[in-house]
Design a protein around this motif. Structure first.
Motif, PDB file in Angstrom:
ATOM      1  N   HIS A 164     -13.054   6.426   4.390  1.00 10.30           N
ATOM      2  CA  HIS A 164     -12.121   5.361   4.009  1.00 10.30           C
ATOM      3  C   HIS A 164     -12.901   4.124   3.597  1.00 10.30           C
ATOM      4  O   HIS A 164     -13.587   3.513   4.423  1.00 10.30           O
ATOM      5  N   THR A 165     -12.765   3.772   2.330  1.00  5.70           N
ATOM      6  CA  THR A 165     -13.463   2.574   1.847  1.00  5.70           C
ATOM      7  C   THR A 165     -12.461   1.474   1.495  1.00  5.70           C
ATOM      8  O   THR A 165     -12.848   0.417   1.020  1.00  5.70           O
ATOM      9  N   GLY A 166     -11.167   1.745   1.715  1.00  2.61           N
ATOM     10  CA  GLY A 166     -10.131   0.750   1.424  1.00  2.61           C
ATOM     11  C   GLY A 166     -10.033  -0.276   2.542  1.00  2.61           C
ATOM     12  O   GLY A 166     -10.908  -0.386   3.407  1.00  2.61           O
ATOM     13  N   ALA A 167      -8.940  -1.002   2.524  1.00  2.00           N
ATOM     14  CA  ALA A 167      -8.751  -2.097   3.479  1.00  2.00           C
ATOM     15  C   ALA A 167      -8.558  -1.575   4.904  1.00  2.00           C
ATOM     16  O   ALA A 167      -7.910  -0.547   5.120  1.00  2.00           O
ATOM     17  N   CYS A 169      -8.731   9.720   8.520  1.00  2.00           N
ATOM     18  CA  CYS A 169      -8.777   9.282   7.121  1.00  2.00           C
ATOM     19  C   CYS A 169      -9.173  10.431   6.195  1.00  2.00           C
ATOM     20  O   CYS A 169      -8.713  10.501   5.050  1.00  2.00           O
ATOM     21  N   HIS A 181      -4.281   4.535   1.887  1.00  2.00           N
ATOM     22  CA  HIS A 181      -4.769   3.425   1.059  1.00  2.00           C
ATOM     23  C   HIS A 181      -5.208   2.263   1.951  1.00  2.00           C
ATOM     24  O   HIS A 181      -6.179   1.581   1.654  1.00  2.00           O
ATOM     25  N   THR A 182      -4.442   2.030   2.999  1.00  2.00           N
ATOM     26  CA  THR A 182      -4.743   0.928   3.922  1.00  2.00           C
ATOM     27  C   THR A 182      -4.662   1.429   5.360  1.00  2.00           C
ATOM     28  O   THR A 182      -3.755   2.178   5.705  1.00  2.00           O
ATOM     29  N   ALA A 226       0.848  -1.194   0.000  1.00  2.00           N
ATOM     30  CA  ALA A 226       0.000   0.000   0.000  1.00  2.00           C
ATOM     31  C   ALA A 226       0.886   1.248   0.000  1.00  2.00           C
ATOM     32  O   ALA A 226       1.856   1.314   0.755  1.00  2.00           O
TER      33      ALA A 226
END
Ligand SMILES: [Zn+2]
Length: 283
Positions: free
Chosen positions: A258-261, A223, A229-230, A112
């Motif tokens: 935040h919709t990432g991991a 965020c 990203h993560t 990431a």
């Protein structure tokens, strides 16, 4: 080329040798005495036992500036110049920052571009790693636990009040657990809260949900600013399986910004040692 990584925590001193590929070997762990001077003696012994290493990295549970521990509520130490104490050059950084660097390069955040690590322990620690580099700013970048979320909230050891860690860190969970009733067996509050949630006590379930919401609120704000990203969650209360880990991970997966991991940390107790060694050998 081998680097010695050392993690000086509140209760234990951990050390290990790290090679250029980030492989860890010869890990030792010892309980630390309560006396601050004796703690420094233990650190000196560990470092003196490795005159052969090319560099030494040290992660400490406290605020660090230019190699000096300026303040640590956990260690009972302040104003410690580690290079002078150890008689050799040493790269010093906060333990959450070390964990973040290690998780970003070798653990859950591998691959990431920007990683935000938040550790849930007694307080809330943090680190931001971009392109494999730790964001340091003027020195203390990553002190996420002192994001003020509630004006007039519980007083914090930093001098402010309503800090994020006072609402969602281990101190807050301990307070809530202690309020559930007298601690006959001395079990810490957070563990009593977890046990009460497992037993289905409605008051405990509601309280943990509230703490998890506060945790998500602070994380969402971070965020929004950092756009990682993560997101990696670490620290003792996330490492331990149970309702606190489950509630915090679930809450962290419902963010607006935040919709990432959102991943649990992978390196466990080795993160501090690995991160300290990586910081001592930037490449
Ligand atoms: Zn604070």
């Amino acid at each position: 080329m081998t680097t010695l990584g050392v993690d000086l925590g509140a209760t234990h001193l951990r050390a290990g040798l790290v090679d250029r590929a980030g492989r860890l070997s010869g890990v030792t762990r010892q309980a630390l005495p309560p006396d601050p001077t004796a703690r420094l003696d233990a650190l000196r012994s560990v470092v003196a036992a490795h005159p052969e290493v090319s560099a030494v990295g040290l992660a400490v549970a406290g605020t660090v500036r230019d190699g000096v521990l300026t303040w640590s509520a956990n260690l009972g130490l302040s104003g410690v110049d580690f290079a002078a104490e150890l008689g050799r050059p040493v790269t010093v950084l906060n333990d959450a920052r070390a964990a973040g660097l290690a998780e970003a390069r070798l653990g859950a955040g591998t691959g990431a571009a920007t990683v935000l690590l938040v550790t849930v322990g007694t307080g809330l620690g943090g680190a931001v790693v971009t392109g494999g580099r730790l964001l340091e700013g003027a020195g203390h970048a990553g002190e996420v636990g002192h994001l003020v979320l509630e004006a007039g909230g519980p007083p914090c050891r930093c001098g402010n009040s309503g800090c994020w860690e006072q609402l969602a860190g281990g101190v807050a969970l301990n307070r809530t657990g202690a309020a559930l009733g007298p601690a006959g067996d001395g079990t810490p509050g957070a563990a009593r809260l977890a046990a009460a949630v497992v037993a289905g006590q409605p008051r405990a379930v509601a309280a943990l949900e509230q703490h998890a919401r506060q945790f998500a609120r602070g994380l969402d704000s971070l965020c929004a600013v950092l756009a990682p990203h993560t997101v990696v969650l670490g620290g003792g209360l996330i490492a331990r399986s149970g309702p606190i880990r489950d509630a915090y991970l679930a809450a962290a997966r419902t963010l607006r910004w935040h919709t990432g991991a959102v991943l649990p940390a992978q390196l466990g107790d080795d993160a501090g040692v690995l991160g300290a060694a990586l910081a001592a050998n930037p490449c």
